[in-house]
Design a protein around this motif. Structure first.
Motif, short mmCIF file in Angstrom:
data_model
loop_
_atom_site.label_atom_id
_atom_site.label_comp_id
_atom_site.label_asym_id
_atom_site.label_seq_id
_atom_site.Cartn_x
_atom_site.Cartn_y
_atom_site.Cartn_z
N HIS A 232 0.77 -1.24 -0.17
CA HIS A 232 -0.11 -0.04 -0.04
C HIS A 232 0.79 1.29 0.10
O HIS A 232 0.40 2.24 -0.73
CB HIS A 232 -1.06 -0.12 1.21
N GLY A 233 2.06 1.04 0.54
CA GLY A 233 2.97 2.29 0.55
C GLY A 233 3.35 2.58 -0.75
O GLY A 233 3.61 3.54 -1.27
N MET A 234 3.49 1.55 -1.72
CA MET A 234 4.01 1.84 -3.00
C MET A 234 3.01 2.37 -3.75
O MET A 234 3.18 3.28 -4.70
CB MET A 234 4.20 0.09 -3.67
N SER A 235 1.76 1.97 -3.59
CA SER A 235 0.54 2.88 -4.36
C SER A 235 0.69 4.20 -3.89
O SER A 235 0.31 5.00 -4.85
CB SER A 235 -0.64 2.18 -3.91
N LEU A 236 0.69 4.53 -2.57
CA LEU A 236 0.87 5.99 -2.14
C LEU A 236 1.91 6.73 -2.81
O LEU A 236 1.73 7.91 -3.16
CB LEU A 236 0.95 5.98 -0.60
N LEU A 237 3.04 6.01 -3.16
CA LEU A 237 4.12 6.62 -3.63
C LEU A 237 3.68 6.99 -5.18
O LEU A 237 4.04 8.14 -5.40
CB LEU A 237 5.36 5.81 -3.65
N LEU A 238 2.91 6.32 -5.70
CA LEU A 238 2.47 6.57 -7.02
C LEU A 238 1.42 7.71 -7.14
O LEU A 238 1.45 8.70 -8.01
CB LEU A 238 1.86 5.09 -7.81
N VAL A 239 0.51 7.81 -6.15
CA VAL A 239 -0.34 8.93 -5.92
C VAL A 239 0.65 10.11 -5.75
O VAL A 239 0.28 11.18 -6.32
CB VAL A 239 -1.22 8.57 -4.67
N ALA A 240 1.60 10.19 -5.13
CA ALA A 240 2.42 11.47 -4.61
C ALA A 240 3.19 11.60 -6.01
O ALA A 240 3.29 12.93 -6.25
CB ALA A 240 3.61 10.95 -3.65
N ALA A 241 3.49 10.55 -7.03
CA ALA A 241 4.29 10.92 -8.23
C ALA A 241 3.13 11.58 -9.07
O ALA A 241 3.40 12.71 -9.72
CB ALA A 241 4.61 9.77 -8.67
N ALA A 242 1.87 11.11 -8.86
CA ALA A 242 0.77 11.85 -9.95
C ALA A 242 0.54 13.23 -9.29
O ALA A 242 0.48 14.33 -10.22
CB ALA A 242 -0.45 11.10 -9.77
N TYR A 243 0.73 13.50 -7.90
CA TYR A 243 0.56 14.90 -7.59
C TYR A 243 1.82 15.65 -7.92
O TYR A 243 1.57 16.85 -8.60
CB TYR A 243 0.64 14.91 -5.91
N ALA A 244 2.88 15.06 -8.08
CA ALA A 244 4.21 16.08 -8.55
C ALA A 244 3.86 16.16 -10.06
O ALA A 244 4.33 17.28 -10.40
CB ALA A 244 5.44 15.12 -8.09
N ILE A 245 3.51 15.34 -10.56
CA ILE A 245 3.17 15.62 -12.11
C ILE A 245 1.98 16.82 -12.28
O ILE A 245 2.11 17.95 -13.09
CB ILE A 245 2.85 14.63 -12.89
N GLY A 246 0.96 16.63 -11.71
CA GLY A 246 -0.28 17.30 -12.09
C GLY A 246 -1.03 18.10 -10.77
O GLY A 246 -2.39 18.38 -11.10
N GLY A 247 -0.39 18.01 -9.66
CA GLY A 247 -1.06 18.80 -8.53
C GLY A 247 -2.30 17.64 -7.92
O GLY A 247 -2.34 16.40 -8.40
N TRP A 248 -3.19 18.25 -7.54
CA TRP A 248 -4.34 17.37 -6.88
C TRP A 248 -5.23 17.11 -7.92
O TRP A 248 -5.82 15.83 -8.08
CB TRP A 248 -5.21 18.60 -5.96
N ALA A 249 -5.27 17.63 -9.17
CA ALA A 249 -6.09 17.35 -10.39
C ALA A 249 -5.41 16.07 -10.87
O ALA A 249 -5.86 15.22 -11.37
CB ALA A 249 -6.09 18.38 -11.45
#
Length: 400
Positions: A232-249
């Motif tokens: 689940h930590g790995m998935s959260l890292l991907l969410v964080a990466a998506a945030y780094a790419i495009g913010g909350w959207a």
């Protein structure tokens, strides 16, 4: 001819790169691309028949590397999908692609009508399910290969489903077609209920399996040794990466794509085992899974279609799975069956006769008893009527 048998499994990658190109093209190209991908599967499976070939591969390493290639391909597709809903040009990606191709992908993205962004979500989630989960399913069965396990778990992280590597391998394969298996849908259940129920129960099952493993190893439950927590930590890292790419959207869009990808897995679980029953004391046999040998589904899904053999021998690599043409058969190829499953009235209309035929043609005497109990509890009129006839027959026998 043997070269073709290697090449046919690259259809999977071709569809991935095609989807990537249309994401970058923007606008109506995206929607047209999703529709074309669907058409390839639906029409291809409908017209091209079955693939029952069982070639012997002299270089299986090529097929393993082919699976490993899914991780960079899916990463690029998902990055592009998140970029497509982002403001600006994260990491200069659009400028780089524009310079490389001469096509202004930033202008195409910015001009994309909002409805086509729904197609981005549908397409990206479909790629997470196909390129991510299907490949990970194969890789995480290779528990002896740390590289395959590493890549497989990262592919599963894209759908918040790294627990699949635990529950599927050590739970589902043990309890398939019994009441103890979260992934086996009982008769009468609709697919939307199953998505939620299987997800919750699958996570609980994975946690319990991992807790037992850690206890045997003398390691702490709430520690980095816990593969459920790490996953689940790995998935959260991907969410964080998506945030780094495009913010909350970007983060929100990635979560939506991941949940759609996860839902596709549960839909596939639903249609692979719906209504099956098995005597818990009997070994898993090919008759305990719904099978299909449709050509395009088989080529583009690494023989996941040959599910009956897979459950009889889960350790067999995908290229060595046998077609088992006498096994119980699905409605059609995978994507066709997915679409039918998402329409519960049509699903029950088509599957109820198949399930009742399974009781007659495949079930053992003990399984017929279990099937009668499942029919009585199904809420499906035809199944309940069959259960009543079975009960009446048993009473007549008892009286005689």
């Amino acid at each position: 001819m043997m070269f073709f048998h290697y090449l046919k499994y690259f259809l999977f990658h071709a569809i991935g790169f095609f989807s990537l190109a249309l994401l970058l093209a923007g606008g109506a190209y995206i929607t047209a691309g999703v529709l074309l991908v669907l058409a390839v599967y639906l029409i291809g499976d409908g017209l091209l028949g079955d693939d029952t070939s069982t070639p012997k591969f002299k270089h299986p390493g090529i097929l393993t590397v082919q699976l490993w290639m899914a991780l960079p391909l899916l990463s690029l597709i998902v990055f592009t999908a998140v970029w497509s809903v982002s403001a600006g040009d994260p990491f200069g990606y659009g400028a780089f692609v524009t310079q490389l191709t001469g096509y202004d992908v930033i202008a195409a993205r910015d001009a994309t009508f909002w409805a086509h962004r729904i197609s981005i979500w549908l397409g990206a989630g479909l790629m997470i399910g196909m390129i991510g989960t299907i490949t990970a399913h194969e890789l995480t069965h290779r528990t002896w290969d740390p590289v395959s396990m590493f890549i497989g778990r990262w592919l599963l992280a894209f759908s918040f489903d790294t627990i699949f590597a635990i529950e599927h391998v050590y739970g589902h394969h043990r309890y398939v077609s019994t009441k103890e298996d979260p992934a086996t849908a009982p008769r009468g259940r609709n697919v939307y209920t199953h998505i939620v129920a299987s997800t919750i129960k699958g996570n609980i099952s994975a946690w319990n399996i991992e807790a037992k493993r850690l206890k045997r190893a003398g390691q702490g439950l709430f520690s980095w040794h816990n593969a459920v927590i790490r996953g689940h930590g790995m998935s959260l890292l991907l969410v964080a990466a998506a945030y780094a790419i495009g913010g909350w959207a970007g983060a929100g869009f990635f979560v939506a794509c991941a949940l759609w990808g996860k839902s596709l897995l549960e839909i596939v679980n639903y249609m692979e085992h719906y209504g099956m029953v098995r005597d818990p004391d009997a070994p898993v046999q090919p008759r305990h899974s719904w099978n299909t040998n449709k050509r395009i589904s088989s080529w583009a899904m690494f023989n996941l279609t040959r599910h009956s053999h897979h459950h009889a021998q889960g350790e067999v690599p995908y290229q060595d799975l046998k077609p088992f043409p006498d096994a119980p058969m699905m409605i059609n190829g995978y994507l066709t069956t997915i679409m039918v499953a998402m329409l519960p009235p049509l699903w029950h209309k088509l599957m109820t006769p198949k399930v009742l035929a399974w009781d007659r043609d495949y079930a053992s005497p003990r399984e017929r008893q279990l099937a009668a109990e499942a029919n009585a509890a199904s809420g499906i009129p035809a199944m309940m009527a069959m259960a009543a006839r079975q009960q009446s027959g048993e009473q007549v026998k008892a009286a005689a």
